[in-house]
Design a protein around this motif. Structure first.
Motif, PDB file in Angstrom:
ATOM      1  N   GLN A 127       8.266   0.372  -1.585  1.00 36.93           N
ATOM      2  CA  GLN A 127       7.815   1.287  -1.129  1.00 36.93           C
ATOM      3  C   GLN A 127       7.691   2.731  -1.935  1.00 36.93           C
ATOM      4  O   GLN A 127       9.100   2.866  -2.054  1.00 36.93           O
ATOM      5  CB  GLN A 127       8.519   1.572   0.536  1.00 36.93           C
ATOM      6  N   ASP A 128       6.428   3.884  -1.513  1.00 36.12           N
ATOM      7  CA  ASP A 128       6.890   4.492  -2.940  1.00 36.12           C
ATOM      8  C   ASP A 128       7.066   5.354  -2.417  1.00 36.12           C
ATOM      9  O   ASP A 128       6.979   6.005  -1.068  1.00 36.12           O
ATOM     10  CB  ASP A 128       5.440   5.248  -2.892  1.00 36.12           C
ATOM     11  N   GLU A 129       8.522   6.304  -2.492  1.00 32.93           N
ATOM     12  CA  GLU A 129       9.590   7.801  -1.838  1.00 32.93           C
ATOM     13  C   GLU A 129       8.131   8.673  -1.714  1.00 32.93           C
ATOM     14  O   GLU A 129       8.762   9.583  -0.776  1.00 32.93           O
ATOM     15  CB  GLU A 129      10.389   7.627  -2.761  1.00 32.93           C
ATOM     16  N   GLY A 130       7.664   8.691  -2.723  1.00 35.41           N
ATOM     17  CA  GLY A 130       7.133  10.305  -2.231  1.00 35.41           C
ATOM     18  C   GLY A 130       6.114   9.832  -1.231  1.00 35.41           C
ATOM     19  O   GLY A 130       5.898  11.460  -0.535  1.00 35.41           O
ATOM     20  N   SER A 131       5.300   9.100  -1.541  1.00 35.27           N
ATOM     21  CA  SER A 131       3.612   9.213  -0.383  1.00 35.27           C
ATOM     22  C   SER A 131       3.810   7.914   0.657  1.00 35.27           C
ATOM     23  O   SER A 131       3.326   7.975   2.017  1.00 35.27           O
ATOM     24  CB  SER A 131       2.708   8.485  -1.419  1.00 35.27           C
ATOM     25  N   GLY A 132       4.904   7.492   0.686  1.00 33.07           N
ATOM     26  CA  GLY A 132       6.018   6.248   2.067  1.00 33.07           C
ATOM     27  C   GLY A 132       4.709   5.236   1.719  1.00 33.07           C
ATOM     28  O   GLY A 132       5.236   4.070   2.810  1.00 33.07           O
ATOM     29  N   GLU A 133       3.495   4.958   0.645  1.00 34.34           N
ATOM     30  CA  GLU A 133       2.978   3.813   0.808  1.00 34.34           C
ATOM     31  C   GLU A 133       3.525   2.500  -0.520  1.00 34.34           C
ATOM     32  O   GLU A 133       4.574   3.247  -0.989  1.00 34.34           O
ATOM     33  CB  GLU A 133       1.743   4.518   0.053  1.00 34.34           C
ATOM     34  N   TRP A 134       3.308   1.378   1.026  1.00 36.51           N
ATOM     35  CA  TRP A 134       3.774   0.363  -0.010  1.00 36.51           C
ATOM     36  C   TRP A 134       2.740   0.152  -0.975  1.00 36.51           C
ATOM     37  O   TRP A 134       1.224   0.162  -1.296  1.00 36.51           O
ATOM     38  CB  TRP A 134       3.969  -0.997   0.954  1.00 36.51           C
ATOM     39  N   LYS A 182      -1.401  -8.272   2.141  1.00 28.68           N
ATOM     40  CA  LYS A 182      -3.380  -8.125   2.157  1.00 28.68           C
ATOM     41  C   LYS A 182      -2.419  -6.547   1.881  1.00 28.68           C
ATOM     42  O   LYS A 182      -1.864  -5.669   2.404  1.00 28.68           O
ATOM     43  CB  LYS A 182      -2.664  -7.379   4.035  1.00 28.68           C
ATOM     44  N   GLY A 183      -4.225  -6.285   0.892  1.00 24.78           N
ATOM     45  CA  GLY A 183      -3.737  -4.496   0.967  1.00 24.78           C
ATOM     46  C   GLY A 183      -5.138  -4.267   0.188  1.00 24.78           C
ATOM     47  O   GLY A 183      -5.712  -5.352   0.260  1.00 24.78           O
ATOM     48  N   SER A 184      -5.650  -3.605  -0.379  1.00 22.35           N
ATOM     49  CA  SER A 184      -6.793  -3.111  -0.465  1.00 22.35           C
ATOM     50  C   SER A 184      -6.124  -2.248  -2.652  1.00 22.35           C
ATOM     51  O   SER A 184      -5.375  -2.391  -2.767  1.00 22.35           O
ATOM     52  CB  SER A 184      -7.566  -1.812  -0.485  1.00 22.35           C
ATOM     53  N   ILE A 185      -7.761  -2.666  -3.436  1.00 22.63           N
ATOM     54  CA  ILE A 185      -7.522  -2.182  -4.303  1.00 22.63           C
ATOM     55  C   ILE A 185      -7.321  -0.629  -4.788  1.00 22.63           C
ATOM     56  O   ILE A 185      -8.583   0.219  -4.441  1.00 22.63           O
ATOM     57  CB  ILE A 185      -8.280  -2.720  -5.957  1.00 22.63           C
ATOM     58  N   ARG A 186      -5.872  -0.226  -5.296  1.00 22.28           N
ATOM     59  CA  ARG A 186      -6.179   1.308  -6.232  1.00 22.28           C
ATOM     60  C   ARG A 186      -7.008   1.599  -7.153  1.00 22.28           C
ATOM     61  O   ARG A 186      -7.872   2.686  -7.268  1.00 22.28           O
ATOM     62  CB  ARG A 186      -4.639   1.631  -6.202  1.00 22.28           C
ATOM     63  N   ASN A 187      -6.455   0.277  -8.404  1.00 24.28           N
ATOM     64  CA  ASN A 187      -7.048   0.911  -9.526  1.00 24.28           C
ATOM     65  C   ASN A 187      -6.822  -0.560 -10.267  1.00 24.28           C
ATOM     66  O   ASN A 187      -6.578  -1.560  -9.832  1.00 24.28           O
ATOM     67  CB  ASN A 187      -6.683   1.755 -10.390  1.00 24.28           C
ATOM     68  N   ASP A 216      -3.331  -2.832  -9.885  1.00 21.84           N
ATOM     69  CA  ASP A 216      -2.822  -1.875  -8.520  1.00 21.84           C
ATOM     70  C   ASP A 216      -3.639  -2.157  -7.195  1.00 21.84           C
ATOM     71  O   ASP A 216      -4.115  -1.111  -6.839  1.00 21.84           O
ATOM     72  CB  ASP A 216      -2.555  -0.961  -9.361  1.00 21.84           C
ATOM     73  N   VAL A 217      -2.260  -2.616  -6.281  1.00 17.04           N
ATOM     74  CA  VAL A 217      -2.943  -3.494  -5.032  1.00 17.04           C
ATOM     75  C   VAL A 217      -1.812  -1.762  -4.006  1.00 17.04           C
ATOM     76  O   VAL A 217      -0.564  -1.343  -4.418  1.00 17.04           O
ATOM     77  CB  VAL A 217      -2.188  -3.882  -4.602  1.00 17.04           C
ATOM     78  N   ARG A 218      -3.025  -1.001  -3.036  1.00 20.28           N
ATOM     79  CA  ARG A 218      -2.173  -0.440  -2.085  1.00 20.28           C
ATOM     80  C   ARG A 218      -1.956  -1.776  -0.411  1.00 20.28           C
ATOM     81  O   ARG A 218      -3.149  -1.859  -0.266  1.00 20.28           O
ATOM     82  CB  ARG A 218      -2.874   0.855  -1.270  1.00 20.28           C
ATOM     83  N   VAL A 219      -0.795  -1.521  -0.341  1.00 17.65           N
ATOM     84  CA  VAL A 219      -0.054  -3.002   0.102  1.00 17.65           C
ATOM     85  C   VAL A 219      -0.286  -2.533   1.945  1.00 17.65           C
ATOM     86  O   VAL A 219       0.732  -1.315   2.177  1.00 17.65           O
ATOM     87  CB  VAL A 219       1.248  -3.862  -0.065  1.00 17.65           C
ATOM     88  N   GLN A 220      -0.447  -3.471   3.247  1.00 18.26           N
ATOM     89  CA  GLN A 220      -0.589  -2.761   4.232  1.00 18.26           C
ATOM     90  C   GLN A 220       0.429  -3.541   4.888  1.00 18.26           C
ATOM     91  O   GLN A 220       1.294  -3.097   5.485  1.00 18.26           O
ATOM     92  CB  GLN A 220      -1.950  -3.387   5.032  1.00 18.26           C
TER      93      GLN A 220
END
Length: 270
Positions: A202-209, A168-173, A186-190
């Motif tokens: 998981q991105d180490e910098g932002s913490g986002e999946w 489940k996620g949204s489209i970043r780009n 490119d998906v931002r994953v919830q």
């Protein structure tokens, strides 16, 4: 010098002559690396696919593939599958049907070279049964045609049960690669419900999946707002888009099917 690997399965090799060596790979997917290619190498793919009537083989060369052509053996004849020139094309995938369920023989013939010290002929491969090869996921992977239309309710309910990934996620780009006829979402994953490999991380910098999903350019994917349920198949370490409804639409379809007892598998709602 030859090196080969086939994660999760045993393999063996035996020299047949001074001119041709033979390698046996006994898994349905893996990779082979032939360093300093000279003369020829025969690669026998023989996993346990006795239950499949037909087999489809797909080969994806490494970005630095050099020094050899790849042929498939059929009835004692060699048929070109991948030339050295084609191996230089990024994201190029070659697929062909095998005429037997139990073993496929590839023949790698080294190109004449004065200096082979920096050449490596390496590729990934996947074997699929006729059941999986007939579906839309294989067509996307082979870059032959895509199921660009929205999935119907039955396809959607099956997708959450059988897909390699469900997130489940949204489209970043969304970016497009016209040269290779592909688009990248490119998906931002919830939430990751399932994934075969670690494509969504998981991105180490932002913490986002986050994670990338590929599809064909002809599908004309555009960036849209809101949450989606992304499903699809994983091939050669890449995620390929299958059904991707808006999450609220999926929930409506799933709940209605569950009330009727028509859901093919359970999906975690919370």
């Amino acid at each position: 010098m030859e090196q080969w690997c086939c994660p999760g399965s045993g393999l063996s090799w035996e020299p047949r002559s001074r001119a041709v060596e033979q390698v046996h790979l006994r898994c349905t997917e893996g990779s082979l690396e032939w360093m300093y290619p000279a003369r020829a190498l025969r690669v026998v793919l023989e996993p346990n696919l006795s239950s499949a009537q037909h087999t489809t083989v797909c080969i994806k060369p490494a970005s630095d593939f050099q020094g050899a052509n790849i042929y498939v053996e059929r009835a004692g004849q060699l048929h070109l599958v991948l030339s050295e020139a084609e191996g230089a094309r990024p994201h190029h995938v070659s697929c062909f049907s095998a005429h037997g369920p139990q073993r496929v023989a590839l023949f790698l013939q080294a190109s004449p070279q004065r200096d082979i010290s920096r050449r490596t002929a390496s590729f990934q491969y996947e074997l699929l049964s006729n059941q999986s090869a007939a579906g839309p996921d294989f067509k996307k992977m082979a870059l032959v045609e895509a199921m660009c239309r929205p999935c119907d309710n039955v396809e959607l309910l099956m997708a959450i049960c059988s897909s390699d990934f469900v997130v489940k996620g949204s489209i970043r780009n969304v970016s497009h690669d016209s040269e290779n006829h592909m688009s990248r979402v490119d998906v931002r994953v919830q939430r990751v419900y399932r994934q075969k490999n670690r494509i969504f991380q998981q991105d180490e910098g932002s913490g986002e999946w986050r994670g990338p999903i590929r599809t064909l350019l002809q599908c004309k994917v555009k960036k849209g707002g809101g949450d989606f349920l992304f499903t699809g198949s994983e091939h050669f370490g890449e995620a390929w888009l299958g059904c991707a409804p808006r999450f609220k639409d999926f929930m409506f379809v799933y709940r209605a099917a569950r009330e009727r007892g028509a859901n093919p598998c359970e999906f975690e709602l919370n």
